[in-house]
Write a protein that holds these residues in place. Structure first.
Motif, PDB file in Angstrom:
ATOM      1  N   VAL A  21       0.935  -1.045  -0.052  1.00 61.07           N
ATOM      2  CA  VAL A  21       0.112  -0.019  -0.035  1.00 61.07           C
ATOM      3  C   VAL A  21       0.765   1.309  -0.011  1.00 61.07           C
ATOM      4  O   VAL A  21       1.432   1.597   1.137  1.00 61.07           O
ATOM      5  CB  VAL A  21      -0.891   0.073   1.243  1.00 61.07           C
ATOM      6  N   ALA A  22       1.243   1.769  -1.218  1.00 56.07           N
ATOM      7  CA  ALA A  22       2.106   2.734  -1.105  1.00 56.07           C
ATOM      8  C   ALA A  22       1.511   4.180  -1.164  1.00 56.07           C
ATOM      9  O   ALA A  22       2.217   4.983  -0.821  1.00 56.07           O
ATOM     10  CB  ALA A  22       2.923   2.617  -2.900  1.00 56.07           C
ATOM     11  N   ASP A  23       0.341   4.336  -1.644  1.00 54.85           N
ATOM     12  CA  ASP A  23      -0.257   5.746  -1.626  1.00 54.85           C
ATOM     13  C   ASP A  23      -0.217   6.279  -0.020  1.00 54.85           C
ATOM     14  O   ASP A  23      -0.784   5.591   0.630  1.00 54.85           O
ATOM     15  CB  ASP A  23      -1.621   5.454  -2.181  1.00 54.85           C
ATOM     16  N   PRO A  24       0.315   7.296   0.267  1.00 50.67           N
ATOM     17  CA  PRO A  24       0.287   7.599   1.472  1.00 50.67           C
ATOM     18  C   PRO A  24      -0.858   7.868   2.209  1.00 50.67           C
ATOM     19  O   PRO A  24      -1.059   7.440   3.641  1.00 50.67           O
ATOM     20  CB  PRO A  24       1.198   9.257   1.566  1.00 50.67           C
ATOM     21  N   VAL A  25      -2.099   8.309   1.653  1.00 44.82           N
ATOM     22  CA  VAL A  25      -3.339   8.642   2.272  1.00 44.82           C
ATOM     23  C   VAL A  25      -3.913   6.955   2.492  1.00 44.82           C
ATOM     24  O   VAL A  25      -4.293   6.931   3.523  1.00 44.82           O
ATOM     25  CB  VAL A  25      -4.123   9.312   1.456  1.00 44.82           C
ATOM     26  N   GLU A  26      -3.788   6.149   1.448  1.00 50.40           N
ATOM     27  CA  GLU A  26      -4.390   4.868   1.754  1.00 50.40           C
ATOM     28  C   GLU A  26      -3.644   3.929   2.897  1.00 50.40           C
ATOM     29  O   GLU A  26      -3.921   3.372   3.721  1.00 50.40           O
ATOM     30  CB  GLU A  26      -4.230   4.012   0.416  1.00 50.40           C
ATOM     31  N   LYS A  27      -2.357   4.442   2.896  1.00 51.52           N
ATOM     32  CA  LYS A  27      -1.221   3.742   3.794  1.00 51.52           C
ATOM     33  C   LYS A  27      -1.799   4.299   5.239  1.00 51.52           C
ATOM     34  O   LYS A  27      -1.948   3.427   6.271  1.00 51.52           O
ATOM     35  CB  LYS A  27       0.108   4.219   3.507  1.00 51.52           C
ATOM     36  N   LEU A  28      -1.910   5.500   5.356  1.00 51.22           N
ATOM     37  CA  LEU A  28      -2.492   5.987   6.744  1.00 51.22           C
ATOM     38  C   LEU A  28      -3.675   5.456   7.319  1.00 51.22           C
ATOM     39  O   LEU A  28      -3.891   5.298   8.154  1.00 51.22           O
ATOM     40  CB  LEU A  28      -2.420   7.656   6.695  1.00 51.22           C
ATOM     41  N   ALA A  29      -4.640   5.573   6.302  1.00 47.82           N
ATOM     42  CA  ALA A  29      -6.139   5.038   6.518  1.00 47.82           C
ATOM     43  C   ALA A  29      -5.985   3.566   7.020  1.00 47.82           C
ATOM     44  O   ALA A  29      -6.647   2.993   7.803  1.00 47.82           O
ATOM     45  CB  ALA A  29      -6.856   5.082   5.268  1.00 47.82           C
ATOM     46  N   ALA A  30      -4.873   2.740   6.135  1.00 49.14           N
ATOM     47  CA  ALA A  30      -4.679   1.333   6.687  1.00 49.14           C
ATOM     48  C   ALA A  30      -4.187   1.324   8.019  1.00 49.14           C
ATOM     49  O   ALA A  30      -4.525   0.494   8.953  1.00 49.14           O
ATOM     50  CB  ALA A  30      -3.764   0.627   5.570  1.00 49.14           C
ATOM     51  N   LEU A  31      -3.236   2.189   8.485  1.00 48.13           N
ATOM     52  CA  LEU A  31      -2.868   2.155   9.775  1.00 48.13           C
ATOM     53  C   LEU A  31      -3.723   2.429  10.709  1.00 48.13           C
ATOM     54  O   LEU A  31      -3.904   1.801  12.070  1.00 48.13           O
ATOM     55  CB  LEU A  31      -1.594   2.976   9.965  1.00 48.13           C
ATOM     56  N   ARG A  32      -4.503   3.295  10.485  1.00 46.89           N
ATOM     57  CA  ARG A  32      -5.793   3.747  11.407  1.00 46.89           C
ATOM     58  C   ARG A  32      -6.633   2.371  11.670  1.00 46.89           C
ATOM     59  O   ARG A  32      -7.030   2.092  12.555  1.00 46.89           O
ATOM     60  CB  ARG A  32      -6.555   4.650  10.686  1.00 46.89           C
ATOM     61  N   GLY A  33      -6.796   1.903  10.631  1.00 45.72           N
ATOM     62  CA  GLY A  33      -7.627   0.454  10.532  1.00 45.72           C
ATOM     63  C   GLY A  33      -7.077  -0.490  11.445  1.00 45.72           C
ATOM     64  O   GLY A  33      -7.794  -1.318  12.226  1.00 45.72           O
ATOM     65  N   LEU A  34      -5.577  -0.603  11.542  1.00 50.96           N
ATOM     66  CA  LEU A  34      -5.009  -1.517  12.495  1.00 50.96           C
ATOM     67  C   LEU A  34      -5.521  -1.070  13.776  1.00 50.96           C
ATOM     68  O   LEU A  34      -5.850  -2.037  14.866  1.00 50.96           O
ATOM     69  CB  LEU A  34      -3.412  -1.486  12.341  1.00 50.96           C
ATOM     70  N   ILE A  35      -5.191   0.010  14.205  1.00 46.35           N
ATOM     71  CA  ILE A  35      -5.474   0.630  15.552  1.00 46.35           C
ATOM     72  C   ILE A  35      -7.141   0.196  15.931  1.00 46.35           C
ATOM     73  O   ILE A  35      -7.436  -0.283  17.308  1.00 46.35           O
ATOM     74  CB  ILE A  35      -5.118   2.100  15.884  1.00 46.35           C
ATOM     75  N   GLU A  36      -7.912   0.528  15.005  1.00 41.29           N
ATOM     76  CA  GLU A  36      -9.349   0.701  15.213  1.00 41.29           C
ATOM     77  C   GLU A  36      -9.787  -0.796  15.207  1.00 41.29           C
ATOM     78  O   GLU A  36     -10.822  -1.095  15.947  1.00 41.29           O
ATOM     79  CB  GLU A  36     -10.126   1.475  14.374  1.00 41.29           C
ATOM     80  N   ARG A  37      -9.127  -1.695  14.832  1.00 43.27           N
ATOM     81  CA  ARG A  37      -9.424  -2.833  14.952  1.00 43.27           C
ATOM     82  C   ARG A  37      -9.688  -3.438  16.256  1.00 43.27           C
ATOM     83  O   ARG A  37     -10.698  -4.157  16.577  1.00 43.27           O
ATOM     84  CB  ARG A  37      -8.432  -3.912  14.135  1.00 43.27           C
ATOM     85  N   PHE A  38      -8.629  -3.057  17.243  1.00 39.58           N
ATOM     86  CA  PHE A  38      -8.611  -3.386  18.528  1.00 39.58           C
ATOM     87  C   PHE A  38      -9.269  -2.509  19.411  1.00 39.58           C
ATOM     88  O   PHE A  38      -9.859  -2.712  20.502  1.00 39.58           O
ATOM     89  CB  PHE A  38      -7.135  -3.821  19.115  1.00 39.58           C
ATOM     90  N   TYR A  39      -8.944  -1.061  19.146  1.00 38.05           N
ATOM     91  CA  TYR A  39      -9.547   0.161  19.858  1.00 38.05           C
ATOM     92  C   TYR A  39     -10.181   1.141  19.235  1.00 38.05           C
ATOM     93  O   TYR A  39      -9.645   1.777  18.620  1.00 38.05           O
ATOM     94  CB  TYR A  39      -8.019   0.788  20.557  1.00 38.05           C
ATOM     95  N   PRO A  40     -11.608   0.941  19.389  1.00 40.50           N
ATOM     96  CA  PRO A  40     -12.383   1.768  18.516  1.00 40.50           C
ATOM     97  C   PRO A  40     -12.112   3.294  19.240  1.00 40.50           C
ATOM     98  O   PRO A  40     -11.840   3.427  20.397  1.00 40.50           O
ATOM     99  CB  PRO A  40     -13.717   1.642  18.729  1.00 40.50           C
ATOM    100  N   GLU A  41     -12.118   4.273  18.288  1.00 43.55           N
ATOM    101  CA  GLU A  41     -11.927   5.758  18.768  1.00 43.55           C
ATOM    102  C   GLU A  41     -10.776   6.284  19.400  1.00 43.55           C
ATOM    103  O   GLU A  41     -10.850   7.039  19.992  1.00 43.55           O
ATOM    104  CB  GLU A  41     -13.270   6.133  19.587  1.00 43.55           C
ATOM    105  N   ARG A  42      -9.556   5.348  19.374  1.00 45.27           N
ATOM    106  CA  ARG A  42      -8.275   5.759  19.941  1.00 45.27           C
ATOM    107  C   ARG A  42      -7.470   6.527  19.184  1.00 45.27           C
ATOM    108  O   ARG A  42      -6.693   7.294  19.527  1.00 45.27           O
ATOM    109  CB  ARG A  42      -7.783   4.241  20.291  1.00 45.27           C
ATOM    110  N   TRP A  43      -7.690   6.340  17.797  1.00 49.24           N
ATOM    111  CA  TRP A  43      -6.641   6.786  16.536  1.00 49.24           C
ATOM    112  C   TRP A  43      -6.513   8.330  16.843  1.00 49.24           C
ATOM    113  O   TRP A  43      -5.748   9.050  16.759  1.00 49.24           O
ATOM    114  CB  TRP A  43      -7.257   6.555  15.386  1.00 49.24           C
ATOM    115  N   ASP A  44      -7.735   9.115  17.123  1.00 50.00           N
ATOM    116  CA  ASP A  44      -7.747  10.634  17.150  1.00 50.00           C
ATOM    117  C   ASP A  44      -7.072  11.070  18.388  1.00 50.00           C
ATOM    118  O   ASP A  44      -6.804  12.389  18.657  1.00 50.00           O
ATOM    119  CB  ASP A  44      -9.355  11.203  17.206  1.00 50.00           C
ATOM    120  N   LYS A  45      -6.985  10.077  19.588  1.00 46.69           N
ATOM    121  CA  LYS A  45      -6.348  10.609  20.794  1.00 46.69           C
ATOM    122  C   LYS A  45      -4.976  10.610  20.864  1.00 46.69           C
ATOM    123  O   LYS A  45      -4.224  11.061  21.832  1.00 46.69           O
ATOM    124  CB  LYS A  45      -6.936   9.718  22.059  1.00 46.69           C
TER     125      LYS A  45
END
Ligand code: FES
Length: 348
Positions: free
Chosen positions: A111-135
């Motif tokens: 996943v090379a596109d930076p926007v997609e990559k960041l969204a994917a990393l957010r998906g990793l955090i939110e898989r386990f901890y909902p609403e944590r990414w923004d904090k």
């Protein structure tokens, strides 16, 4: 998707190519093992992963040897497994495990596109901890560049599930040794606070996703029940009646079997050598190879399937239909004379 690589050769009835089944197992599994080839040598790494729609994602240090290898040869094989129980049988080679597993073959891509990559990393955090990414602090440019994210389509995938008791082998019944299964369940412990934390902070309030990952998803009712106890009183001569059961075979012919009440339809079929009724598990609702279609006029006249039977029907070869039943779960009773059932073509 069923391919030569995902075709299940051993206990195929335990398998499924249904996306919902595959996704449900992936969404429960905390880690997957990624198999790849590096310089002609097979290798495998356990990795946390997450699913978004019909792809799984995994990430790691950009310098990780796996990513170098996958860039050169993107063919990977990914497995994820949930252990649901230890199965202790009466015979050494009948011991088993209850499990749910998925295997995926495919070509991983970065996943090379930076926007997609960041969204994917957010998906990793939110898989386990909902609403944590923004904090939490977002990755710095250097951190962002130091990790790679790859994804793999969940197209060439299959699931396999075993649940319930040991397969019943009558020759071992009565042996003086305990047999059954010991359920396994992952549980969360009490949160332990990092001593460097702001003392005013509290543990995540919403643990539902972690709990969902940890909890066993096999409903108790899906566990197979044992073969009816051998010790059950045999019907007396005067109680035994018979019923004619007609089996329509996959080759278009039919065969009528006179069976005693108290037997299962599967036992009647096996006794008469009905082709296509394998009944590999002997009636413990663990194989699905006794699958039949009940004639529409009979469907409402039979006792309805239990939750366990319905769960097992999801794994029959060719998939279930509304009139699907496991013949091992239908006890022949008075009033069933004239019952008509069909052996599915898939069991030919
Ligand atoms: Fe195995 Fe019926 S499920 S014999």
């Amino acid at each position: 998707m069923r391919t030569a690589r995902t075709k299940l050769r051993r206990f195929p009835v335990r398998g499924s190519f249904d996306a919902a089944t595959v996704y449900a197992i992936l969404d429960k599994a905390p880690i997957a093992h990624i198999g790849f080839t590096k310089d002609g040598t097979p290798a495998m790494l356990p990795m946390v992963f997450w699913r978004r729609d019909d792809h799984i994602y995994f990430h790691g240090a950009a310098k990780n040897r796996m990513f170098g290898a996958v860039t050169e040869d993107p063919d990977v094989c990914v497995t994820a497994t949930l252990i649901d129980g230890f199965v202790a049988a009466r015979a050494a080679l009948h011991h088993s495990m209850n499990y749910r597993s998925v295997i995926i073959y495919g070509r991983a891509e970065e996943v090379a596109d930076p926007v997609e990559k960041l969204a994917a990393l957010r998906g990793l955090i939110e898989r386990f901890y909902p609403e944590r990414w923004d904090k939490i602090r977002q990755p710095s440019e250097r951190e962002f560049q130091s990790v790679s994210v790859y994804r793999l389509p969940i197209h060439e995938a299959s699931a396999k599930v075993r649940s319930g008791f040991p397969a019943p082998y009558p020759e071992d019944f009565g042996r003086e040794v305990w047999a059954g299964f010991i359920p396994v369940q992952m549980t969360l412990g009490a949160p332990q606070m990092d001593p460097n934390s702001d003392p005013a902070t509290t543990p995540p309030q919403d643990m539902t996703r972690l709990e969902a990952v940890m909890a066993s998803a096999i409903p108790a009712a899906a566990a197979t029940k044992p073969k009816p106890a051998q010790t059950a009183a045999a019907p007396t001569k005067t109680e035994v009646k018979t019923a004619a059961i007609t089996f329509e075979l996959a080759d278009g012919t039919s065969k009528t079997v006179i069976a005693k009440t108290g037997m299962s339809v599967m036992e009647a079929a096996k006794g008469a050598g009905i082709s296509g009724i394998v009944a590999e598990c002997g009636g413990s609702m663990a194989c699905g190879t006794c699958h039949i279609y009940v004639a529409p006029e009979w469907a409402s006249r039979l006792p309805p399937p239990t939750a366990g039977e319905t769960a097992m029907l999801d794994f029959v070869e060719g998939g279930p239909r509304p009139e699907s039943r496991l013949s091992c779960q239908i006890k022949i009773a008075e009033g069933m004379d004239g019952l008509r059932v069909k052996v599915p073509d898939a069991q030919r």
